[in-house]
Write a protein that holds these residues in place. Structure first.
Motif, mmCIF file in Angstrom:
data_model
loop_
_atom_site.group_PDB
_atom_site.id
_atom_site.type_symbol
_atom_site.label_atom_id
_atom_site.label_comp_id
_atom_site.label_asym_id
_atom_site.label_seq_id
_atom_site.Cartn_x
_atom_site.Cartn_y
_atom_site.Cartn_z
ATOM 1 N N LEU A 45 113.226 -14.081 28.254
ATOM 2 C CA LEU A 45 114.558 -14.626 28.491
ATOM 3 C C LEU A 45 115.407 -13.506 29.085
ATOM 4 O O LEU A 45 115.835 -12.600 28.368
ATOM 5 N N PRO A 46 115.611 -13.529 30.401
ATOM 6 C CA PRO A 46 116.384 -12.457 31.038
ATOM 7 C C PRO A 46 117.845 -12.489 30.605
ATOM 8 O O PRO A 46 118.450 -13.566 30.524
ATOM 9 N N LYS A 47 118.401 -11.330 30.318
ATOM 10 C CA LYS A 47 119.805 -11.263 29.910
ATOM 11 C C LYS A 47 120.743 -11.712 31.018
ATOM 12 O O LYS A 47 121.808 -12.238 30.744
ATOM 13 N N GLU A 48 120.327 -11.543 32.299
ATOM 14 C CA GLU A 48 121.209 -11.968 33.392
ATOM 15 C C GLU A 48 121.236 -13.486 33.559
ATOM 16 O O GLU A 48 122.132 -14.021 34.179
ATOM 17 N N ASN A 49 120.251 -14.208 33.004
ATOM 18 C CA ASN A 49 120.244 -15.669 33.026
ATOM 19 C C ASN A 49 119.738 -16.148 31.668
ATOM 20 O O ASN A 49 118.592 -16.566 31.542
#
Length: 87
Positions: A45-49
């Motif tokens: 789960l990317p922090k930017e999305n």
């Protein structure tokens, strides 16, 4: 119902897998194993999305799953169990 107790994944009180979590500066990453100990998936789960989980199977297949709201990890583990990747 899928639950996570420490590193063990249960569905209706039956062990179906294990998860090892690793967080980095940019991503939240789950390494997901079936109950026999074989790796089945990496979920990140990317922090930017923070709404879009990226799933990568051990065969290299990639999937994207988008959820609105709180990302507690149970949703993506339930998705994997419902797909039959965890039994």
């Amino acid at each position: 119902m899928v639950t996570l107790v420490e590193n063990d994944i249960y569905r209706d009180d039956v062990l179906i897998g294990k998860v090892l979590e690793r967080s980095t500066d940019t991503d939240r990453v789950y390494h997901v194993y079936d109950k026999s100990g074989s790796k089945v998936m990496v979920a990140s789960l990317p922090k930017e999305n923070p709404l879009e989980w990226k799933l990568t199977s051990i065969k290299g297949q990639e999937y994207s799953v988008v959820y609105e709201g709180e990302q507690d990890g149970i949703k993506i583990l339930t998705y994997m169990a419902n797909k039959g990747w965890l039994r």
